[in-house]
Design a protein around this motif. Sequence first.
Motif, mmCIF file in Angstrom:
data_model
loop_
_atom_site.group_PDB
_atom_site.id
_atom_site.type_symbol
_atom_site.label_atom_id
_atom_site.label_comp_id
_atom_site.label_asym_id
_atom_site.label_seq_id
_atom_site.Cartn_x
_atom_site.Cartn_y
_atom_site.Cartn_z
ATOM 1 N N ASP A 54 -4.489 -10.527 -16.691
ATOM 2 C CA ASP A 54 -5.286 -9.979 -17.787
ATOM 3 C C ASP A 54 -5.573 -8.495 -17.562
ATOM 4 O O ASP A 54 -5.431 -7.667 -18.482
ATOM 5 C CB ASP A 54 -6.596 -10.765 -17.895
ATOM 6 N N GLU A 55 -5.967 -8.134 -16.349
ATOM 7 C CA GLU A 55 -6.254 -6.727 -16.048
ATOM 8 C C GLU A 55 -5.012 -5.854 -16.210
ATOM 9 O O GLU A 55 -5.075 -4.758 -16.782
ATOM 10 C CB GLU A 55 -6.802 -6.608 -14.624
ATOM 11 N N LYS A 56 -3.895 -6.335 -15.688
ATOM 12 C CA LYS A 56 -2.653 -5.572 -15.826
ATOM 13 C C LYS A 56 -2.265 -5.427 -17.294
ATOM 14 O O LYS A 56 -1.822 -4.349 -17.740
ATOM 15 C CB LYS A 56 -1.524 -6.258 -15.061
ATOM 16 N N ALA A 57 -2.400 -6.496 -18.072
ATOM 17 C CA ALA A 57 -2.008 -6.472 -19.478
ATOM 18 C C ALA A 57 -2.827 -5.444 -20.250
ATOM 19 O O ALA A 57 -2.289 -4.689 -21.076
ATOM 20 C CB ALA A 57 -2.175 -7.861 -20.086
ATOM 21 N N ARG B 217 0.830 -1.213 0.000
ATOM 22 C CA ARG B 217 0.000 0.000 0.000
ATOM 23 C C ARG B 217 0.862 1.260 0.000
ATOM 24 O O ARG B 217 0.440 2.298 -0.502
ATOM 25 C CB ARG B 217 -0.948 -0.001 1.201
ATOM 26 N N CYS B 218 2.053 1.152 0.578
ATOM 27 C CA CYS B 218 2.991 2.285 0.573
ATOM 28 C C CYS B 218 3.867 2.301 -0.683
ATOM 29 O O CYS B 218 4.768 3.147 -0.793
ATOM 30 C CB CYS B 218 3.881 2.232 1.820
ATOM 31 N N GLU B 219 3.616 1.331 -1.586
ATOM 32 C CA GLU B 219 4.362 1.218 -2.837
ATOM 33 C C GLU B 219 5.860 1.015 -2.604
ATOM 34 O O GLU B 219 6.700 1.482 -3.375
ATOM 35 C CB GLU B 219 4.104 2.435 -3.735
ATOM 36 N N GLN B 220 6.176 0.288 -1.535
ATOM 37 C CA GLN B 220 7.558 -0.101 -1.249
ATOM 38 C C GLN B 220 7.730 -1.543 -1.709
ATOM 39 O O GLN B 220 7.709 -2.490 -0.919
ATOM 40 C CB GLN B 220 7.842 0.054 0.259
ATOM 41 N N TRP B 221 7.924 -1.689 -3.026
ATOM 42 C CA TRP B 221 7.798 -3.008 -3.617
ATOM 43 C C TRP B 221 8.924 -3.964 -3.246
ATOM 44 O O TRP B 221 8.682 -5.166 -3.042
ATOM 45 C CB TRP B 221 7.681 -2.872 -5.141
ATOM 46 N N GLN B 222 10.149 -3.486 -3.177
ATOM 47 C CA GLN B 222 11.254 -4.376 -2.800
ATOM 48 C C GLN B 222 11.070 -4.921 -1.396
ATOM 49 O O GLN B 222 11.308 -6.104 -1.135
ATOM 50 C CB GLN B 222 12.590 -3.632 -2.923
ATOM 51 N N ALA C 142 -1.450 1.914 -22.139
ATOM 52 C CA ALA C 142 -0.363 2.861 -21.851
ATOM 53 C C ALA C 142 0.795 2.749 -22.850
ATOM 54 O O ALA C 142 1.788 3.475 -22.735
ATOM 55 C CB ALA C 142 0.158 2.636 -20.435
ATOM 56 N N GLY C 143 0.671 1.839 -23.817
ATOM 57 C CA GLY C 143 1.727 1.678 -24.805
ATOM 58 C C GLY C 143 2.876 0.800 -24.357
ATOM 59 O O GLY C 143 3.912 0.730 -25.034
ATOM 60 N N GLU C 144 2.713 0.091 -23.219
ATOM 61 C CA GLU C 144 3.760 -0.820 -22.717
ATOM 62 C C GLU C 144 3.485 -2.213 -23.293
ATOM 63 O O GLU C 144 3.047 -3.131 -22.596
ATOM 64 C CB GLU C 144 3.740 -0.842 -21.185
ATOM 65 N N TYR C 145 3.785 -2.369 -24.589
ATOM 66 C CA TYR C 145 3.345 -3.566 -25.299
ATOM 67 C C TYR C 145 4.077 -4.836 -24.871
ATOM 68 O O TYR C 145 3.471 -5.911 -24.825
ATOM 69 C CB TYR C 145 3.496 -3.342 -26.816
ATOM 70 N N GLN C 146 5.363 -4.736 -24.538
ATOM 71 C CA GLN C 146 6.095 -5.927 -24.115
ATOM 72 C C GLN C 146 5.574 -6.439 -22.783
ATOM 73 O O GLN C 146 5.406 -7.648 -22.584
ATOM 74 C CB GLN C 146 7.595 -5.625 -24.017
ATOM 75 N N LEU C 147 5.306 -5.511 -21.851
ATOM 76 C CA LEU C 147 4.737 -5.913 -20.566
ATOM 77 C C LEU C 147 3.378 -6.576 -20.766
ATOM 78 O O LEU C 147 3.077 -7.610 -20.146
ATOM 79 C CB LEU C 147 4.599 -4.697 -19.643
ATOM 80 N N VAL D 68 3.031 -9.543 -6.256
ATOM 81 C CA VAL D 68 3.953 -8.440 -5.951
ATOM 82 C C VAL D 68 4.842 -8.159 -7.155
ATOM 83 O O VAL D 68 5.057 -6.997 -7.539
ATOM 84 C CB VAL D 68 4.801 -8.755 -4.710
ATOM 85 N N CYS D 69 5.360 -9.213 -7.780
ATOM 86 C CA CYS D 69 6.230 -9.029 -8.947
ATOM 87 C C CYS D 69 5.462 -8.414 -10.115
ATOM 88 O O CYS D 69 6.034 -7.654 -10.914
ATOM 89 C CB CYS D 69 6.847 -10.363 -9.361
ATOM 90 N N LEU D 70 4.188 -8.724 -10.217
ATOM 91 C CA LEU D 70 3.350 -8.113 -11.254
ATOM 92 C C LEU D 70 3.276 -6.601 -11.048
ATOM 93 O O LEU D 70 3.372 -5.825 -12.003
ATOM 94 C CB LEU D 70 1.960 -8.740 -11.211
ATOM 95 N N GLU D 71 3.111 -6.187 -9.799
ATOM 96 C CA GLU D 71 3.078 -4.753 -9.490
ATOM 97 C C GLU D 71 4.444 -4.106 -9.747
ATOM 98 O O GLU D 71 4.527 -2.933 -10.096
ATOM 99 C CB GLU D 71 2.672 -4.532 -8.036
ATOM 100 N N MET D 72 5.502 -4.877 -9.569
ATOM 101 C CA MET D 72 6.860 -4.365 -9.794
ATOM 102 C C MET D 72 7.232 -4.345 -11.282
ATOM 103 O O MET D 72 8.316 -3.900 -11.639
ATOM 104 C CB MET D 72 7.874 -5.221 -9.034
ATOM 105 N N GLU D 73 6.351 -4.892 -12.105
ATOM 106 C CA GLU D 73 6.596 -5.002 -13.547
ATOM 107 C C GLU D 73 7.790 -5.902 -13.841
ATOM 108 O O GLU D 73 8.490 -5.730 -14.844
ATOM 109 C CB GLU D 73 6.777 -3.624 -14.188
ATOM 110 N N ASP D 74 8.022 -6.862 -12.964
ATOM 111 C CA ASP D 74 9.085 -7.846 -13.156
ATOM 112 C C ASP D 74 8.433 -9.123 -13.678
ATOM 113 O O ASP D 74 8.141 -10.058 -12.922
ATOM 114 C CB ASP D 74 9.811 -8.097 -11.831
ATOM 115 N N LEU D 75 8.192 -9.159 -14.983
ATOM 116 C CA LEU D 75 7.432 -10.272 -15.567
ATOM 117 C C LEU D 75 8.217 -11.573 -15.587
ATOM 118 O O LEU D 75 7.627 -12.661 -15.630
ATOM 119 C CB LEU D 75 6.959 -9.902 -16.966
#
Length: 407
Positions: free
Chosen positions: A311-314, A211-216, A320-325, A256-263
């Motif tokens: 699916d929602e994230k994709a 919730r604090c966006e402290q992903w690591q 947003a134009g982040e096609y690889q993600l 968590v990794c999905l939120e971090m964009e670490d696919l």
Amino acid sequence: VEARRQLAELLQQMSRLCRERMDAQGEQGYTRRCFQLRQEIARDTDAGEDLVALASAHQAMGLWAEIEDDHPGKLAHMEESVRLCREVVRREPTVPRYRKTLSAYYQNLALTYFGGDDVARYRAYAHKALELEEELVKEDGSPMAWWSLAGQYEGLMSYGSRDKAQGWEETRRCCQRYLQIYQELARRDPSKEQLDRLATAWDRASGVAQRCEQWQQALAWQREESQVRQRLLAQAPHDLWAYDRAMESQRHLAQVCLEMEDLGQVETYGEEYLRRVVELPRTFGGQTPYRGQTLTEYAGERTRLLMQECDEKARGWKEAGEYQLAEDAWAVAVDCAKTFLELQPGDREGRGRLAMLHFRLADARPDSYVVYDLEQALKLWEGLAQEFPHQEGYAQNARAVRRILED
């Protein structure tokens, strides 16, 4: 005096009975009569036990003020209950029961201030409650005392994660002390119950960090939760609940990794999660009832959770134009949909979902299509159209995909 004290206790009991019978008018009436009698007794005796009893009556009246949407009235009752308890603790500072009551009322007052958007006063009184609990736990080292202290820290870190003014560092300190308590309890007593509480604590702390966006930090604490879940499963390999929790810990890591964009890590944790999902009904018997479903049905529902999240994230990333993600997230979603059909072969809705995900993956980039995924979507929709000719949507989708392939 003793007779009036007994009468006040009976009035309080009558109030509770009315609450059980859903008799709000009776409950409020007995609560008010008890409060008035407690006031009279405290005026006459000025004794510590009567002042604390009156403080408790103020708490009850504060709850009624809340029900009537009277925030100033509730605040006045909560403040007076704290004032009374402070006076008693000042007179008799060595009585743990009085300090414990004061701590609870500090916390209630803090929450009242929070409800009124007075975050500064919320933090001030929440910290007062913490100070008292820290003192009390040194005198009473029982698990109950430690759990009470942990509860205070959990409340502060949870509310703190919603208060941007508090800052992450203060919230993190609360999380660390909260986790330290459960780690120490598990060290003293490494029983299944204590380890489960420790795993839950890691998970809750990770939720606060998210919730604090402290992903690591969130990922690090989520990994700790997963390790404890694996430890519990190793102790009881035939425990269905332990298997389920260890399995779910992998999905939490993927989230968590999905939120971090670490696919890359989403795929790694997702693969392990899906492997365990498939093994669940095989290991424990697919027809075993669990949470109102057969294990096969339950496992299928588990695959859909991660699939929907990806699916929602994709879809958001594509916009947003982040096609690889988007492409990578839909690839994980496709794996989830395939796993669902492995568990429930031929399921109509499952086949439709997989077809749509193949199509979205094929269409992830605006300037090209992935032919393989278009072909897979076409195959699924043509099969559904043949089996369910009355559902025109399947045939329409199949025709649209075929035109794209022909072009």
